[in-house]
Enzyme design. Structure first.
Site: not given
Length: 450
Positions: A102, A243, A245, A247
């Protein structure tokens, strides 16, 4: 039972250091594959990743594990986490995997697992996987003629691009908006600018040159300074920071001010309530969301349901109580009409829709409430359980009593790092600072004496 591998968002750690080793990644593939290898059909897993250097290593290890367990593996390459959740369902897979840490630096990596419905696994299923990881997995391997196949799937980015575009109301176009977007040198570096451009925006992109070691490095939602400078430089109407990834999302308005997840949820809740799209007459957030958000919703006849920290717990509560908006202050925004997990790009599109429909600036749209003064500090720990100490518990009880009518106190261990997080909020900033500093001192003293 204390869990050894899974935290609040899957398994995470420094690459090539336990538990984030290729050996464990392969074993997770075998264990998870065993649990989801039910029924007589040919079983499938979809595997995505972000742009970290260690992603190549872990991707291959997980492909080996799942195919050894008898599942066919669909390899997606770099792609956002919400796309993996979506494709797990649309490709009729038994399980989905996202290899990502992340917002963490490139040295870290992680494994997030999704069930066939596209939702993150429950605590119970993660416990089953952990139980298998402690056993001899050689007994779970597929027979020679049942070993899975691996295939790299092309065109998956286009599927997600079309999905994201469909979440913008059909009567809205982004023409006339100059949008600066920071992709964090992460998983959305191709798809996010494409979505905005295809919807008509004038797009200026940064953080779109990943090299394996620059993900989240001075860029992205946890480091928005570069985006603030770019918004000012190109006179953008809005900045969007994802960010690693994709999400989570943070917005920068036309003046360079940061808009966090609490404000974004307020905008979406109010907009969806007006259009009668909002379900549950409120939203779901965590204990870390600002008291100002709760007051804003209450003044408009909406409720704020709180959960413990972690977007998976937000989603669980949303599913149980029929909410369709939820999220975290950090920018995880879950819109269950459009997906099963946090989606930074889709959330940003809802903000853009509100901007276009009202004809107002981003700062006017996104400043929905005045945040209550809030202070969050961390205490690093190397072991022990300082929160169980009698002295610490008394200090916490005293602080809670002092804040009872004017604020809130949240103290919790981090689910991803060896930290204890101390957060207090209330109308009196000086009082909040004093309470947090006193608690930090008490916890630190107990930690030092341990």
């Amino acid at each position: 039972m204390k869990r050894r591998y899974f935290g609040t968002d899957g398994i995470r750690g420094q690459s090539n250091v336990f538990p984030m080793t290729p050996d464990l990644a392969m074993r997770v593939g075998i264990a998870a594959g065993t649990i989801f290898r039910r029924g007589n059909h040919r079983h499938r897993v979809v595997i995505g990743k972000d742009t970290r250097l260690s992603g190549y290593m872990l991707e291959n290890a997980m492909v080996a594990g799942f195919t050894a367990a008898g599942l066919d593996a669909f390899i997606l390459g770099p792609i956002p986490t919400p796309a993996v959740a979506m494709l797990t369902r649309s490709l009729r897979c038994d399980i989905g995997v996202m290899i990502s840490a992340s917002h963490n630096p490139y040295e870290d990596n992680g494994i997030k697992l999704f069930g066939p419905d596209g939702y993150k696994l429950s605590d119970d299923i993660e416990a089953e996987i952990e139980d298998l990881l402690e056993k001899d997995l050689s007994t779970q391997l597929a027979k020679s003629d049942d070993i899975g196949r691996a295939k790299r799937v092309d065109g998956v980015h286009d599927r997600y691009i079309e999905h994201a575009k469909r979440t913008l109301p059909r009567d809205v176009t982004l023409q006339g908006l100059r949008i600066a977007i920071d992709c964090a040198n992460g998983a959305a570096y191709k798809v996010a600018p494409a979505v905005l451009w295809e919807l008509g925006a004038d797009v200026v992109t940064i953080g779109n040159e990943p090299n394996g070691t620059n993900i989240n490095l001075n860029c992205g939602s946890t480091s928005p300074v570069a985006l603030q400078k770019k918004v000012d430089e190109v006179r953008a109407d809005i900045g969007i920071a994802l960010d690693g990834d994709a999400d989570r999302v943070i917005i920068v308005d036309e003046n360079g001010s940061i808009v966090d997840g609490d404000q974004l949820m307020a905008v979406i809740a109010e907009s969806w309530a007006e259009s009668q799209q909002l379900r549950g007459n409120g939203i779901v957030a965590t204990v870390m969301s600002n008291l100002g958000l709760e007051r804003f919703l209450d003044e408009r006849g909406m409720a704020l349901a709180r959960t413990k920290v972690g977007d998976r717990y937000v989603v669980e509560h949303m599913r149980q109580h029929n909410y369709n908006v939820g999220g975290e202050q950090s920018g995880h925004i879950v819109l269950s009409d459009y997906g099963t997990t946090g989606d930074g790009l889709v959330a940003a599109l809802q903000i853009l829709a509100a901007v276009k429909r009202t004809g107002r600036t981003v700062s006017e749209v996104c400043r929905r409430f005045e945040p209550v003064p809030q202070l969050l500090r961390n205490v690093r720990i190397s072991g022990g359980k300082p929160l169980e100490d009698i002295q610490v518990q008394k200090a916490i009880a005293d602080a809670e009593a002092e804040l009872a009518k004017t604020g809130r106190l949240v103290i919790r261990p981090s689910g991803t790092e060896p930290l204890i997080r101390v957060m207090a909020e209330g109308d009196d900033r000086a009082q909040i600072e004093r309470i947090v500093n006193e608690l930090i001192g008490t916890i630190s003293n107990v930690r030092s004496a341990a």
